[in-house]
Design an enzyme around this catalytic site. Structure first.
Site, PDB file in Angstrom:
ATOM      1  N   LYS A  13       0.842  -1.206   0.000  1.00 41.52           N
ATOM      2  CA  LYS A  13       0.000   0.000   0.000  1.00 41.52           C
ATOM      3  C   LYS A  13       0.876   1.254   0.000  1.00 41.52           C
ATOM      4  CE  LYS A  13      -2.199  -1.060   3.825  1.00 41.52           C
ATOM      5  NZ  LYS A  13      -1.524  -2.337   4.132  1.00 41.52           N
ATOM      6  N   ARG A  86     -10.008   0.611   8.614  1.00 41.85           N
ATOM      7  CA  ARG A  86      -9.775  -0.835   8.658  1.00 41.85           C
ATOM      8  C   ARG A  86     -10.644  -1.564   9.670  1.00 41.85           C
ATOM      9  NH1 ARG A  86      -3.513  -1.956   9.155  1.00 41.85           N
ATOM     10  NH2 ARG A  86      -3.052   0.178   8.701  1.00 41.85           N
ATOM     11  N   ARG A 125      11.774  -5.481   4.821  1.00 40.64           N
ATOM     12  CA  ARG A 125      11.413  -4.069   4.612  1.00 40.64           C
ATOM     13  C   ARG A 125      12.337  -3.136   5.390  1.00 40.64           C
ATOM     14  NH1 ARG A 125       5.444  -2.129   5.442  1.00 40.64           N
ATOM     15  NH2 ARG A 125       5.645  -3.193   7.424  1.00 40.64           N
ATOM     16  N   ARG A 158      11.041  -1.303  11.033  1.00 39.15           N
ATOM     17  CA  ARG A 158       9.908  -0.960  11.909  1.00 39.15           C
ATOM     18  C   ARG A 158       9.811  -1.911  13.103  1.00 39.15           C
ATOM     19  NH1 ARG A 158       4.717  -0.019   8.122  1.00 39.15           N
ATOM     20  NH2 ARG A 158       3.769  -1.286   9.759  1.00 39.15           N
ATOM     21  N   ARG A 169      -0.844  -9.387  12.901  1.00 36.91           N
ATOM     22  CA  ARG A 169      -1.463  -8.320  12.094  1.00 36.91           C
ATOM     23  C   ARG A 169      -2.301  -8.907  10.967  1.00 36.91           C
ATOM     24  NH1 ARG A 169       3.837  -5.286  10.805  1.00 36.91           N
ATOM     25  NH2 ARG A 169       2.629  -4.199   9.216  1.00 36.91           N
TER      26      ARG A 169
END
Ligand code: AP5
Ligand code: MG
Length: 217
Positions: A13, A86, A125, A158, A169
């Protein structure tokens, strides 16, 4: 254009939103980025938020709705929401808040990616907190290892990017965000399209999204 971008954690996203927002002159509003900025500010609210997001838990709806509504009002008429809404309660609040300004959503875009691919992506990431750029050590590396191409700042990992938390998640996504997708699918008059991101490189996903956008503009 008032647009929502949906998809599981790690769907891409943030990666796609940056490109879309630039091409179609929309304000990119990422709930996760807004929460991480609040956390970095060291405020009491930021501490409260950190306790939730660092463990992969949703921030409570009233806090999310208040912060995102403020950001949307500041953005004006053209925005791209990434990570919000969400939950069903958030989706309904967004509709109500837009209705007070005689506005509605124009478009919902869904990026679908298989759970196992998400886990692989998240592990590699790296993010640049200031510029908002997102990298992957293998799939989308920066030109110089550990450094943002755009801002030159150091890239970071992160706090919620570990396998145990990403599985949590994903579970929350399937339980709480899938109903939001169904809600928008059943919303009369709302334009929505989905693209698959599984086994597709970031540029190929962008191409699919831009092609679908082109048919609409
Ligand atoms: P948020 O920051 O929104 O996290 P998320 O939705 O879990 O999504 P991510 O940012 O992890 O993934 P992404 O889809 O943006 O993918 P990216 O482009 O980075 O939210 C964080 C937390 O805040 C939540 O867990 C929750 O606690 C809280 N929160 C936020 N909003 C909330 C709300 N509305 N209500 C309640 N709580 C809320 O890409 C991932 C990686 O893959 C990158 O390394 C990238 O380079 C790579 N990549 C991207 N595309 C591809 C591709 N096609 N192929 C290979 N690799 C790719
Ligand atoms: Mg993101």
């Amino acid at each position: 254009m008032r647009t929502v971008l949906l998809g599981p954690p790690g769907a891409g996203k943030g990666t796609q939103a940056k490109r879309l927002a630039e091409k179609y002159s929309m304000e990119h509003l990422s709930s996760g980025d807004i929460f991480r900025a609040e956390k970095a500010s060291g405020s009491e609210l930021g501490e409260q938020i950190a306790k939730r997001i660092d463990h992969g838990k949703f921030v409570p709806d009233p806090i999310v709705v208040e912060m995102m509504t403020r950001a949307i009002v500041e953005a004006g008429e053209s925005f791209l929401l990434d990570g919000f809404p969400r939950t069903l309660a958030q989706a309904r609040s967004l509709d109500e808040s837009l209705a007070t300004r005689s506005a509605t959503l124009d478009l919902v875009i869904l990026i679908e990616v298989a759970d196992d691919e998400v886990v692989e992506r998240i592990a590699g990431r790296r993010i640049a907190p200031e510029s908002g750029c997102v990298y992957h050590v293998t799939f989308n590396p920066p030109k110089v290892e550990g450094v943002c191409d755009e801002s030159g700042e150091a890239l970071v990992h992160r706090a919620d990017d570990c396998e145990e938390i990403i599985r949590q998640r994903l579970k929350t996504y399937h339980e709480q965000t899938q109903p939001v997708i169904d809600y928008y699918r059943n919303c009369e008059g709302l334009d929505m399209f989905s693209v698959t991101g599984t086994n597709k490189m970031p540029d190929d996903v962008t191409e699919s999204i831009f092609a679908a956008m082109q048919q609409r503009i």
